[in-house]
Design a protein around this motif. Sequence first.
Motif, PDB file in Angstrom:
ATOM      1  N   PHE A 288      16.117 -29.991 -71.322  1.00 48.24           N
ATOM      2  CA  PHE A 288      16.752 -31.315 -71.365  1.00 48.24           C
ATOM      3  C   PHE A 288      15.852 -32.322 -72.083  1.00 48.24           C
ATOM      4  O   PHE A 288      16.307 -33.088 -72.926  1.00 48.24           O
ATOM      5  CB  PHE A 288      17.043 -31.827 -69.960  1.00 48.24           C
ATOM      6  CG  PHE A 288      18.274 -31.255 -69.310  1.00 48.24           C
ATOM      7  CD1 PHE A 288      19.190 -30.508 -70.013  1.00 48.24           C
ATOM      8  CD2 PHE A 288      18.506 -31.490 -67.969  1.00 48.24           C
ATOM      9  CE1 PHE A 288      20.327 -30.001 -69.398  1.00 48.24           C
ATOM     10  CE2 PHE A 288      19.641 -30.985 -67.344  1.00 48.24           C
ATOM     11  CZ  PHE A 288      20.547 -30.240 -68.068  1.00 48.24           C
ATOM     12  N   ALA A 289      14.567 -32.332 -71.716  1.00 46.43           N
ATOM     13  CA  ALA A 289      13.640 -33.300 -72.309  1.00 46.43           C
ATOM     14  C   ALA A 289      13.560 -33.100 -73.820  1.00 46.43           C
ATOM     15  O   ALA A 289      13.589 -34.076 -74.583  1.00 46.43           O
ATOM     16  CB  ALA A 289      12.261 -33.162 -71.669  1.00 46.43           C
ATOM     17  N   ARG A 290      13.464 -31.859 -74.271  1.00 54.54           N
ATOM     18  CA  ARG A 290      13.415 -31.587 -75.704  1.00 54.54           C
ATOM     19  C   ARG A 290      14.688 -32.074 -76.388  1.00 54.54           C
ATOM     20  O   ARG A 290      14.639 -32.733 -77.424  1.00 54.54           O
ATOM     21  CB  ARG A 290      13.194 -30.092 -75.953  1.00 54.54           C
ATOM     22  CG  ARG A 290      13.036 -29.749 -77.426  1.00 54.54           C
ATOM     23  CD  ARG A 290      12.728 -28.278 -77.682  1.00 54.54           C
ATOM     24  NE  ARG A 290      13.836 -27.435 -77.249  1.00 54.54           N
ATOM     25  CZ  ARG A 290      13.771 -26.557 -76.250  1.00 54.54           C
ATOM     26  NH1 ARG A 290      12.657 -26.408 -75.567  1.00 54.54           N
ATOM     27  NH2 ARG A 290      14.815 -25.826 -75.937  1.00 54.54           N
ATOM     28  N   ARG A 291      15.860 -31.796 -75.779  1.00 52.57           N
ATOM     29  CA  ARG A 291      17.128 -32.196 -76.379  1.00 52.57           C
ATOM     30  C   ARG A 291      17.259 -33.719 -76.435  1.00 52.57           C
ATOM     31  O   ARG A 291      17.747 -34.277 -77.420  1.00 52.57           O
ATOM     32  CB  ARG A 291      18.292 -31.598 -75.578  1.00 52.57           C
ATOM     33  CG  ARG A 291      19.635 -31.835 -76.173  1.00 52.57           C
ATOM     34  CD  ARG A 291      19.766 -31.098 -77.479  1.00 52.57           C
ATOM     35  NE  ARG A 291      21.100 -31.298 -78.012  1.00 52.57           N
ATOM     36  CZ  ARG A 291      21.400 -31.181 -79.278  1.00 52.57           C
ATOM     37  NH1 ARG A 291      20.491 -30.824 -80.133  1.00 52.57           N
ATOM     38  NH2 ARG A 291      22.623 -31.387 -79.684  1.00 52.57           N
ATOM     39  N   LEU A 292      16.810 -34.397 -75.380  1.00 49.82           N
ATOM     40  CA  LEU A 292      16.864 -35.860 -75.361  1.00 49.82           C
ATOM     41  C   LEU A 292      15.965 -36.465 -76.447  1.00 49.82           C
ATOM     42  O   LEU A 292      16.336 -37.454 -77.084  1.00 49.82           O
ATOM     43  CB  LEU A 292      16.479 -36.390 -73.979  1.00 49.82           C
ATOM     44  CG  LEU A 292      17.497 -36.125 -72.869  1.00 49.82           C
ATOM     45  CD1 LEU A 292      16.897 -36.451 -71.509  1.00 49.82           C
ATOM     46  CD2 LEU A 292      18.772 -36.912 -73.095  1.00 49.82           C
ATOM     47  N   ARG A 293      14.777 -35.856 -76.657  1.00 52.84           N
ATOM     48  CA  ARG A 293      13.896 -36.349 -77.717  1.00 52.84           C
ATOM     49  C   ARG A 293      14.525 -36.133 -79.092  1.00 52.84           C
ATOM     50  O   ARG A 293      14.434 -36.997 -79.964  1.00 52.84           O
ATOM     51  CB  ARG A 293      12.543 -35.645 -77.647  1.00 52.84           C
ATOM     52  CG  ARG A 293      11.624 -36.178 -76.579  1.00 52.84           C
ATOM     53  CD  ARG A 293      10.215 -35.635 -76.726  1.00 52.84           C
ATOM     54  NE  ARG A 293      10.145 -34.180 -76.668  1.00 52.84           N
ATOM     55  CZ  ARG A 293      10.022 -33.471 -75.534  1.00 52.84           C
ATOM     56  NH1 ARG A 293       9.956 -34.105 -74.382  1.00 52.84           N
ATOM     57  NH2 ARG A 293       9.966 -32.160 -75.558  1.00 52.84           N
ATOM     58  N   GLU A 294      15.173 -34.974 -79.283  1.00 54.16           N
ATOM     59  CA  GLU A 294      15.770 -34.643 -80.583  1.00 54.16           C
ATOM     60  C   GLU A 294      16.981 -35.506 -80.912  1.00 54.16           C
ATOM     61  O   GLU A 294      17.270 -35.745 -82.078  1.00 54.16           O
ATOM     62  CB  GLU A 294      16.201 -33.172 -80.617  1.00 54.16           C
ATOM     63  CG  GLU A 294      15.064 -32.189 -80.582  1.00 54.16           C
ATOM     64  CD  GLU A 294      15.550 -30.760 -80.391  1.00 54.16           C
ATOM     65  OE1 GLU A 294      16.768 -30.542 -80.188  1.00 54.16           O
ATOM     66  OE2 GLU A 294      14.706 -29.851 -80.434  1.00 54.16           O
ATOM     67  N   THR A 295      17.711 -35.937 -79.896  1.00 50.25           N
ATOM     68  CA  THR A 295      18.978 -36.634 -80.136  1.00 50.25           C
ATOM     69  C   THR A 295      18.928 -38.101 -79.729  1.00 50.25           C
ATOM     70  O   THR A 295      19.934 -38.664 -79.324  1.00 50.25           O
ATOM     71  CB  THR A 295      20.119 -35.930 -79.381  1.00 50.25           C
ATOM     72  OG1 THR A 295      19.802 -35.930 -77.991  1.00 50.25           O
ATOM     73  CG2 THR A 295      20.344 -34.531 -79.882  1.00 50.25           C
ATOM     74  N   ALA A 296      17.782 -38.703 -79.872  1.00 52.72           N
ATOM     75  CA  ALA A 296      17.660 -40.132 -79.537  1.00 52.72           C
ATOM     76  C   ALA A 296      18.664 -40.921 -80.367  1.00 52.72           C
ATOM     77  O   ALA A 296      18.795 -40.709 -81.568  1.00 52.72           O
ATOM     78  CB  ALA A 296      16.251 -40.610 -79.791  1.00 52.72           C
ATOM     79  N   GLY A 297      19.411 -41.795 -79.732  1.00 49.57           N
ATOM     80  CA  GLY A 297      20.393 -42.610 -80.426  1.00 49.57           C
ATOM     81  C   GLY A 297      21.766 -41.976 -80.539  1.00 49.57           C
ATOM     82  O   GLY A 297      22.677 -42.572 -81.097  1.00 49.57           O
ATOM     83  N   THR A 298      21.942 -40.769 -79.999  1.00 49.63           N
ATOM     84  CA  THR A 298      23.246 -40.112 -80.029  1.00 49.63           C
ATOM     85  C   THR A 298      24.178 -40.769 -79.024  1.00 49.63           C
ATOM     86  O   THR A 298      23.738 -41.265 -77.986  1.00 49.63           O
ATOM     87  CB  THR A 298      23.094 -38.610 -79.693  1.00 49.63           C
ATOM     88  OG1 THR A 298      22.184 -38.031 -80.619  1.00 49.63           O
ATOM     89  CG2 THR A 298      24.411 -37.877 -79.749  1.00 49.63           C
ATOM     90  N   ALA A 299      25.464 -40.764 -79.314  1.00 48.37           N
ATOM     91  CA  ALA A 299      26.459 -41.323 -78.398  1.00 48.37           C
ATOM     92  C   ALA A 299      26.370 -40.615 -77.048  1.00 48.37           C
ATOM     93  O   ALA A 299      26.213 -39.395 -76.993  1.00 48.37           O
ATOM     94  CB  ALA A 299      27.852 -41.178 -78.983  1.00 48.37           C
ATOM     95  N   PRO A 300      26.455 -41.354 -75.938  1.00 50.43           N
ATOM     96  CA  PRO A 300      26.307 -40.755 -74.606  1.00 50.43           C
ATOM     97  C   PRO A 300      27.293 -39.622 -74.320  1.00 50.43           C
ATOM     98  O   PRO A 300      26.924 -38.627 -73.698  1.00 50.43           O
ATOM     99  CB  PRO A 300      26.527 -41.929 -73.652  1.00 50.43           C
ATOM    100  CG  PRO A 300      26.233 -43.138 -74.445  1.00 50.43           C
ATOM    101  CD  PRO A 300      26.594 -42.806 -75.854  1.00 50.43           C
ATOM    102  N   ASP A 301      28.553 -39.734 -74.778  1.00 49.34           N
ATOM    103  CA  ASP A 301      29.516 -38.681 -74.474  1.00 49.34           C
ATOM    104  C   ASP A 301      29.175 -37.389 -75.218  1.00 49.34           C
ATOM    105  O   ASP A 301      29.353 -36.297 -74.685  1.00 49.34           O
ATOM    106  CB  ASP A 301      30.951 -39.125 -74.775  1.00 49.34           C
ATOM    107  CG  ASP A 301      31.122 -39.658 -76.183  1.00 49.34           C
ATOM    108  OD1 ASP A 301      30.119 -40.044 -76.812  1.00 49.34           O
ATOM    109  OD2 ASP A 301      32.276 -39.693 -76.649  1.00 49.34           O
ATOM    110  N   ILE A 302      28.659 -37.487 -76.434  1.00 46.84           N
ATOM    111  CA  ILE A 302      28.238 -36.290 -77.178  1.00 46.84           C
ATOM    112  C   ILE A 302      27.026 -35.662 -76.506  1.00 46.84           C
ATOM    113  O   ILE A 302      26.948 -34.447 -76.330  1.00 46.84           O
ATOM    114  CB  ILE A 302      27.942 -36.648 -78.650  1.00 46.84           C
ATOM    115  CG1 ILE A 302      29.224 -37.080 -79.350  1.00 46.84           C
ATOM    116  CG2 ILE A 302      27.286 -35.478 -79.375  1.00 46.84           C
ATOM    117  CD1 ILE A 302      29.020 -37.637 -80.738  1.00 46.84           C
TER     118      ILE A 302
END
Length: 116
Positions: free
Chosen positions: A16-30
Amino acid sequence: MSDPLEHDARRLVGVFARRLRETAGTAPDILAADLVAIVRGHGWRPVEALKPPAPALGDGNGRAEYAARRAALDSRPPCVCGAAVTAHQLDGTRRTGCAATGCTRYAPAPAPERSA
């Protein structure tokens, strides 16, 4: 005794932490959909006991079943203490004490005798 899923949970937190770092600024629903896909990919499934019960009767949301059960309760005679059955606390499937009158157990009042 330690949590048997602790290792898996820590691994998933790392993912989860890796994915959150990679997708900073992504729409919350995506992002939420991605996290659900990750969880499913790691073998996590909804627990059957935590799923909401399926509606039992035809209206699709259980209102008809509730209305039928409520009507059955409302048609029961009042307790000997004078309070309605719904005024008594529910303990499992039994009606127990009534806070309004202080009686300890629902006991239906006898039906009035009919004269012949």
